[in-house]
Structures are given as C-alpha cells and as structure tokens.
Scaffold this motif. Sequence first.
Motif, PDB file in Angstrom:
ATOM      1  N   THR A 113      43.035  38.886  33.435  1.00 43.52           N
ATOM      2  CA  THR A 113      43.572  40.170  32.991  1.00 43.52           C
ATOM      3  C   THR A 113      43.568  41.131  34.174  1.00 43.52           C
ATOM      4  N   SER A 114      44.239  42.261  33.996  1.00 42.35           N
ATOM      5  CA  SER A 114      44.214  43.245  35.078  1.00 42.35           C
ATOM      6  C   SER A 114      42.771  43.650  35.327  1.00 42.35           C
ATOM      7  N   GLU A 147      47.485  46.488  31.197  1.00 41.68           N
ATOM      8  CA  GLU A 147      47.537  45.024  31.353  1.00 41.68           C
ATOM      9  C   GLU A 147      48.683  44.587  32.255  1.00 41.68           C
ATOM     10  N   SER A 148      49.687  45.446  32.401  1.00 40.82           N
ATOM     11  CA  SER A 148      50.829  45.115  33.245  1.00 40.82           C
ATOM     12  C   SER A 148      51.225  46.354  34.038  1.00 40.82           C
ATOM     13  N   GLU A 165      54.015  47.750  34.105  1.00 38.30           N
ATOM     14  CA  GLU A 165      54.833  48.618  33.268  1.00 38.30           C
ATOM     15  C   GLU A 165      53.982  49.575  32.422  1.00 38.30           C
ATOM     16  N   GLU A 166      52.733  49.218  32.150  1.00 35.10           N
ATOM     17  CA  GLU A 166      51.837  50.064  31.348  1.00 35.10           C
ATOM     18  C   GLU A 166      51.085  51.094  32.199  1.00 35.10           C
ATOM     19  N   THR A 185      50.726  44.541  42.358  1.00 31.14           N
ATOM     20  CA  THR A 185      51.661  44.788  41.255  1.00 31.14           C
ATOM     21  C   THR A 185      52.145  43.536  40.539  1.00 31.14           C
ATOM     22  N   GLY A 186      51.466  42.422  40.698  1.00 32.44           N
ATOM     23  CA  GLY A 186      51.884  41.191  40.032  1.00 32.44           C
ATOM     24  C   GLY A 186      52.595  40.267  41.003  1.00 32.44           C
ATOM     25  N   THR A 211      50.324  41.044  44.156  1.00 33.61           N
ATOM     26  CA  THR A 211      48.905  40.781  43.943  1.00 33.61           C
ATOM     27  C   THR A 211      48.334  39.791  44.951  1.00 33.61           C
ATOM     28  N   PHE A 269      47.109  43.525  39.051  1.00 32.32           N
ATOM     29  CA  PHE A 269      47.802  43.080  37.842  1.00 32.32           C
ATOM     30  C   PHE A 269      48.099  41.594  37.970  1.00 32.32           C
ATOM     31  N   ILE A 273      50.288  40.072  35.861  1.00 37.90           N
ATOM     32  CA  ILE A 273      51.711  39.881  35.506  1.00 37.90           C
ATOM     33  C   ILE A 273      52.527  41.062  35.969  1.00 37.90           C
TER      34      ILE A 273
END
Length: 123
Positions: free
Chosen positions: A31-32, A47-48, A50-51, A72-73, A99, A121, A123
């Motif tokens: 998870t983040s 969690e992402s 975008e959030e 950033t994933g 990431t 993150f 994802i």
Amino acid sequence: MRFAQDTVSGANVIRAYADGELTINGEVVRTSVVVTPERLMRDWPPESFEELEEGHMAALAELGAEIVLIGTGRRQRFPPPRFTAALMARGIGVEVMDTAAACRTYNILLSEDRNVAAALFMI
C-alpha cells in the motif's frame, strides 16, 4: 528490482521494489507508505496518486525531513504546484519521480546520512 544490501545501522532501508510492492528491511509493503530513516508510516491516507490532496503534502512537512521524495507509481506524474507549496515554504526540497526511482534515490540519500522522507505510491 533488488537494491544493494548496504546496511545503514538502525535505519529503514528499501531492499526491493516490484510493480505493486516494495520491501522495507524485511517487510513487504503493498500500500502507499511514507518511509523515513526512523519511521514507516503504513497509514498514509492516499492509496493512489489520484487521491493525493494538498493536506497530505502539508503533513509531510511535519516530518522534519530536509528533502521529500514523491514516488508517483509506475510513471512520473506531477502534483499541482500548490500541493508542494507548504514544503517549499519551509525550505524542504521536493523531488517527484516514479516509485522505482524514488526508492533508489531514498537509499542513496540515506547512505549519505541525509534526512530524507519518501512518500511512495504502489499504483
């Protein structure tokens, strides 16, 4: 991708990163997460990417790091400049990257005994 096994005494070291997970010391995280040399914050709310909200970034300013890395994933994405304003206003450097790159950079800065925090993150 496995990273070098260099040990920084008592510090949180990122040992490996794969798509969707990383290994910090011997613990797998999916998870983040926010990691500093002394702390592992598994309860970081977004969690992402975008959030991510401005308040999440402001909370990173309270960690006392001299530089904050944002992973950033799978790909590099940039938050709006107002999100990083609280960090930069306090003289805290901010670097945004994917990431995998953030994990490598965290370990390099850690080995240089820098006060670093990485918000990562999956994802």
